[in-house]
Write a protein that holds these residues in place. Structure first.
Motif, PDB file in Angstrom:
ATOM      1  N   ARG A   1       1.051  -1.130  -0.171  1.00 51.15           N
ATOM      2  CA  ARG A   1      -0.090   0.142   0.102  1.00 51.15           C
ATOM      3  C   ARG A   1       0.979   1.391   0.153  1.00 51.15           C
ATOM      4  O   ARG A   1       0.506   2.310  -0.798  1.00 51.15           O
TER       5      ARG A   1
ATOM      6  N   ASP B   1       1.248   4.194  -2.819  1.00 54.25           N
ATOM      7  CA  ASP B   1       0.728   5.523  -2.671  1.00 54.25           C
ATOM      8  C   ASP B   1       1.877   6.563  -2.732  1.00 54.25           C
ATOM      9  O   ASP B   1       1.633   7.785  -2.863  1.00 54.25           O
TER      10      ASP B   1
ATOM     11  N   LYS C   1      -2.098   6.814   6.767  1.00 55.94           N
ATOM     12  CA  LYS C   1      -3.336   6.273   6.403  1.00 55.94           C
ATOM     13  C   LYS C   1      -3.468   4.741   6.212  1.00 55.94           C
ATOM     14  O   LYS C   1      -4.549   3.972   6.541  1.00 55.94           O
ATOM     15  N   VAL C   2      -2.385   3.897   5.894  1.00 57.40           N
ATOM     16  CA  VAL C   2      -2.453   2.767   5.866  1.00 57.40           C
ATOM     17  C   VAL C   2      -2.589   2.297   7.376  1.00 57.40           C
ATOM     18  O   VAL C   2      -3.211   1.137   7.514  1.00 57.40           O
TER      19      VAL C   2
ATOM     20  N   ASP D   1      -4.094   3.826   9.886  1.00 54.29           N
ATOM     21  CA  ASP D   1      -5.644   3.879  10.078  1.00 54.29           C
ATOM     22  C   ASP D   1      -6.709   2.774   9.265  1.00 54.29           C
ATOM     23  O   ASP D   1      -7.119   2.292   9.981  1.00 54.29           O
ATOM     24  N   ASP D   2      -6.075   2.384   8.217  1.00 56.71           N
ATOM     25  CA  ASP D   2      -6.914   1.390   7.560  1.00 56.71           C
ATOM     26  C   ASP D   2      -6.737   0.020   7.982  1.00 56.71           C
ATOM     27  O   ASP D   2      -7.744  -0.943   7.890  1.00 56.71           O
ATOM     28  N   MET D   3      -5.437  -0.263   8.570  1.00 58.84           N
ATOM     29  CA  MET D   3      -5.053  -1.744   8.770  1.00 58.84           C
ATOM     30  C   MET D   3      -4.916  -1.610  10.379  1.00 58.84           C
ATOM     31  O   MET D   3      -3.944  -2.529  10.837  1.00 58.84           O
ATOM     32  N   GLN D   4      -5.658  -0.786  11.223  1.00 57.83           N
ATOM     33  CA  GLN D   4      -5.256  -0.602  12.406  1.00 57.83           C
ATOM     34  C   GLN D   4      -5.548  -2.249  13.265  1.00 57.83           C
ATOM     35  O   GLN D   4      -4.644  -2.383  14.205  1.00 57.83           O
TER      36      GLN D   4
ATOM     37  N   THR E   1      -2.475   3.767  16.136  1.00 58.77           N
ATOM     38  CA  THR E   1      -2.874   2.182  16.337  1.00 58.77           C
ATOM     39  C   THR E   1      -2.802   1.784  17.851  1.00 58.77           C
ATOM     40  O   THR E   1      -3.921   1.717  18.904  1.00 58.77           O
TER      41      THR E   1
ATOM     42  N   GLN F   1      -7.954   8.503  19.278  1.00 57.39           N
ATOM     43  CA  GLN F   1      -9.110   8.796  18.118  1.00 57.39           C
ATOM     44  C   GLN F   1     -10.121   9.184  18.631  1.00 57.39           C
ATOM     45  O   GLN F   1     -11.125   9.692  18.058  1.00 57.39           O
TER      46      GLN F   1
END
Length: 206
Positions: free
Chosen positions: A79, A83, A103-104, A106-109, A176, A183
């Protein structure tokens, strides 16, 4: 070297498909129950096949943990490489890569959290390979920072480049690890901007 996980099945596409199903199921179960409290029977059931079928593709639960870690590192690295714009150079390229990496994360936390919580349970054979994958991730940022130095946009020694690359990696993972607090305070975009300001301020020495 990459650890070989033996399979009784010879169809490589089927092996990949079944192992992807196992990894997805295992991440969910390891997150909920932890590695040691999760059984292979539970993983098989969550994967949608029998325990007998599961053992056609792996030998042990430790093999599944290894596949989880390997898959997550490969996913994050792929990823990130997709990017990063090769045309971006200097500080702009570093900032773009950091933004993509966060961003990765966040997407794969969930995957990242499980991997770092459970990697300690990897075998002595598998752990060095997984740690090497971590250094390969760090090297992506080392390369971008070194390029900025060559282009005259940054003034950093080799050791400063290495330290900055490790800092970038850890700060991304912190999204994460401390998501229970961070968050509630920031969106990923806000967190990225704040960290970019602090990171680049420190790197540039301004």
């Amino acid at each position: 070297m990459k650890k070989e996980v033996p399979s009784l099945v010879k169809d490589e596409k089927l092996i990949q498909k079944r192992r992807e199903e196992m990894v997805k199921a295992a991440v969910s179960l390891f997150k909920k129950n932890g590695f040691h409290r999760t059984t292979t029977r539970e993983i098989a059931k969550a994967s949608g096949f029998s325990i007998g079928t599961l053992y056609e593709y792996i030998r042990s639960k430790e093999d599944i943990l290894y596949l989880v870690c390997d898959s997550i590192y490969d996913g994050v690295k792929l990823r990130l490489q997709q990017d990063i714009n090769a045309d971006d150079s200097g500080i702009r390229g570093v900032e773009r890569a950091i933004t993509a990496y966060f961003k990765v994360m966040d997407d794969m936390q969930d995957e990242v959290l499980v991997m770092y919580q459970e990697a300690k349970s990897l075998s002595a054979e598998a752990l060095p390979y997984v740690l090497k994958k971590e250094l390969e991730m760090t090297a992506i940022f080392e390369k971008l920072l070194a390029k900025s130095v060559l282009e005259g946009e940054l003034d950093l020694s080799d050791k400063e480049i290495q330290a900055a690359a490790h800092n970038i990696l850890i700060i991304g993972q912190m999204w994460t690890f401390r998501r229970w607090a961070l968050q509630k305070m920031y969106t990923i975009e806000e967190y990225t901007q704040l960290q970019l300001q602090q990171l680049m301020h420190g790197i540039k020495g301004a």
